[in-house]
Write a protein that holds these residues in place. Structure first.
Motif, PDB file in Angstrom:
ATOM      1  N   ASP A 297      41.233  38.544  44.084  1.00 27.87           N
ATOM      2  CA  ASP A 297      42.491  37.933  43.640  1.00 27.87           C
ATOM      3  C   ASP A 297      42.676  36.514  44.155  1.00 27.87           C
ATOM      4  O   ASP A 297      43.691  35.868  43.881  1.00 27.87           O
TER       5      ASP A 297
ATOM      6  N   CYS B 226      43.241  35.559  47.207  1.00 32.40           N
ATOM      7  CA  CYS B 226      44.318  35.463  48.205  1.00 32.40           C
ATOM      8  C   CYS B 226      43.820  35.257  49.626  1.00 32.40           C
ATOM      9  O   CYS B 226      44.630  35.084  50.531  1.00 32.40           O
TER      10      CYS B 226
ATOM     11  N   ALA C 101      51.503  39.613  40.696  1.00 35.32           N
ATOM     12  CA  ALA C 101      51.034  40.891  41.245  1.00 35.32           C
ATOM     13  C   ALA C 101      50.398  40.781  42.625  1.00 35.32           C
ATOM     14  O   ALA C 101      50.626  41.651  43.483  1.00 35.32           O
ATOM     15  N   PRO C 102      49.593  39.747  42.926  1.00 36.59           N
ATOM     16  CA  PRO C 102      48.981  39.697  44.263  1.00 36.59           C
ATOM     17  C   PRO C 102      49.955  39.454  45.407  1.00 36.59           C
ATOM     18  O   PRO C 102      49.566  39.529  46.568  1.00 36.59           O
ATOM     19  N   TRP C 103      51.206  39.172  45.093  1.00 38.42           N
ATOM     20  CA  TRP C 103      52.183  38.833  46.134  1.00 38.42           C
ATOM     21  C   TRP C 103      53.365  39.796  46.044  1.00 38.42           C
ATOM     22  O   TRP C 103      54.287  39.584  45.255  1.00 38.42           O
TER      23      TRP C 103
ATOM     24  N   PRO D 269      46.498  33.130  38.128  1.00 38.27           N
ATOM     25  CA  PRO D 269      45.623  34.275  37.862  1.00 38.27           C
ATOM     26  C   PRO D 269      46.188  35.539  38.518  1.00 38.27           C
ATOM     27  O   PRO D 269      46.443  35.556  39.719  1.00 38.27           O
ATOM     28  N   GLY D 270      46.448  36.553  37.737  1.00 39.67           N
ATOM     29  CA  GLY D 270      47.057  37.761  38.274  1.00 39.67           C
ATOM     30  C   GLY D 270      48.567  37.711  38.278  1.00 39.67           C
ATOM     31  O   GLY D 270      49.219  38.697  38.645  1.00 39.67           O
TER      32      GLY D 270
ATOM     33  N   TYR E 299      44.607  31.299  45.185  1.00 41.60           N
ATOM     34  CA  TYR E 299      45.889  31.778  44.683  1.00 41.60           C
ATOM     35  C   TYR E 299      47.038  30.996  45.300  1.00 41.60           C
ATOM     36  O   TYR E 299      47.960  30.565  44.595  1.00 41.60           O
TER      37      TYR E 299
END
Length: 406
Positions: A83, A85, A193-195, A189-190, A269
């Protein structure tokens, strides 16, 4: 009252509740201040104390945070995960609420008693004290009052009269800041959702760190992404005291420098999250701190950033301001005279201010100017490193307990 921001509004309410027949708040800005988009945090315990003390409403709009995830970039820009991150270092318990400055300020203004008069667009040029009162000087002339309270920030006119030699000291680094509607995260990108919503993220790199958390938006039900990027001082910056380069004022070249800094040091990210920020929501703030040797002189009193400038690492700025007003109000209820009120306030809050400044400097060294080699850190090392930064029985991260007297 000189200044109508968070500290000024809180002091005005406190003075009115103490029985002042007339409270005049002088504010140099000609309009309302609710569009200021900077994020703030309050520790859950400190927030609850301020509610019980009557300074905040229990339903004050805020965003709940529970964990602070510390992250660093993978070696050589690799290892940032699918992701983008980065490599997690530690998930630290983080029992805080986050706030939008303007939303919190509006909540305080709505609580202000009717006898408080706000005069917008009024610049205070000077203040002074006399045996039986104090005075302020504006474009309209000189006006006398029983007491003048300075809540006029870093460049306080009232502080210059109370402590003429006290000046904020530059910490040697800056913070870039920004905020924007969380809907823009869909462009990453994503997406969002990654956070996770409840997560405060701290991305560590040599020479600085990025702190990111959500805050309430101006419209109920909305949120904003709020970030603070601590970094070395740009070569182009010319320091002129504790001021900022306002949102919308950064040049294309200066913004390009920010983007290059983010791309060079942050996982993809989080670099993308920073560079999504519109120009009109991006600004730069040099880091200063100041602990005044005293807070009163005759019939003059200072509070908030006029009295103590603390680095943002403490996560205690709004708590500090509201606790200043609380100490003033408690002293007014318990003291038998105005002189006793001023002495009690000075004693309690001068001591607390010094401790907060010491902690902010320690956190700044540990996290920015003398940080560890993040590539070698893991959860046990991070836990031990954090504990070494905090000393004493009441460590002060997030602010001291309300009413603590030193």
């Amino acid at each position: 009252m000189v200044g109508s921001s968070i500290a000024g509004s809180a002091f005005a309410g406190a003075a009115a509740r103490l029985g002042a027949r007339r409270v005049v708040v002088l504010e140099r800005s000609p309009g309302r201040l609710e569009d200021r988009g900077v994020g703030l945090c309050t520790h859950n315990d400190r927030f609850d104390e301020l509610v019980r003390a009557g300074h905040l409403d229990a339903d004050t709009r805020r965003h709940r945070l529970t964990v602070r995830r510390w992250i660093t970039r993978g070696g050589g820009g690799r290892g940032d995960g699918p992701d983008g991150c980065g490599r997690p270092l530690w998930d630290q318990p983080f029992p805080f609420h986050s706030h939008h400055w303007g939303v919190l300020w509006q909540a305080l203004r709505e609580r202000t008693p009717e006898q408080v008069e706000f005069r917008l667009g009024t610049t205070v040029k000077a203040v002074g004290t006399e045996p039986d009162g104090a005075w302020v000087e504006t474009d309209g002339g000189r006006e006398g009052h029983d007491l003048v309270i300075g809540a006029d920030g870093y460049r306080s006119v009232v502080r210059a009269a109370v402590c003429p030699k006290a000046e904020p000291e530059f910490a040697g680094y800056v913070c870039w800041r920004g905020s924007y509607d969380s809907a823009l995260l869909a462009d990453l990108p994503g997406g969002a959702a990654p956070w996770p919503q409840e997560q405060c993220v701290t991305v560590c790199y040599p020479g600085g760190q990025l702190v990111i958390y959500r805050i309430p938006g101006l419209e109920p039900g909305s949120t904003q992404a709020n970030w603070v990027l601590y970094a070395p001082t740009p070569a182009w910056l010319r320091l002129d005291g504790p001021t900022s380069i306002p949102a919308g004022s950064l040049t294309d070249g200066q913004l390009d420098g920010l983007r290059q800094l983010a791309d060079r040091h942050l996982p993809p990210y989080w670099a993308g999250l920073v560079t999504l920020t519109p120009r009109e929501r991006t600004f730069l703030q040099p880091i200063y701190d100041l602990a005044t040797p005293h807070r009163t002189a005759g019939r003059l009193l200072i509070g908030g950033d006029a009295a103590t400038v603390v680095r943002p690492h403490n996560t205690s700025g709004v708590v500090k301001a509201l606790q200043d007003a609380d100490a003033f109000e408690r002293a007014g209820r318990e003291a038998g005279s105005r002189a006793a009120l001023l002495a009690a306030y000075d004693r309690e809050r001068t001591s607390a201010g010094r401790e907060l400044v010491r902690l902010g400097r320690a956190l700044g060294r540990a996290q920015v100017t003398a940080a560890p080699d993040w590539s070698r850190m893991d959860e046990p090392a991070m836990t031990a490193w954090w504990q070494r930064q905090l000393t004493g029985d009441d460590k002060g991260f997030g602010g001291h307990a309300l009413g603590r007297t030193g």
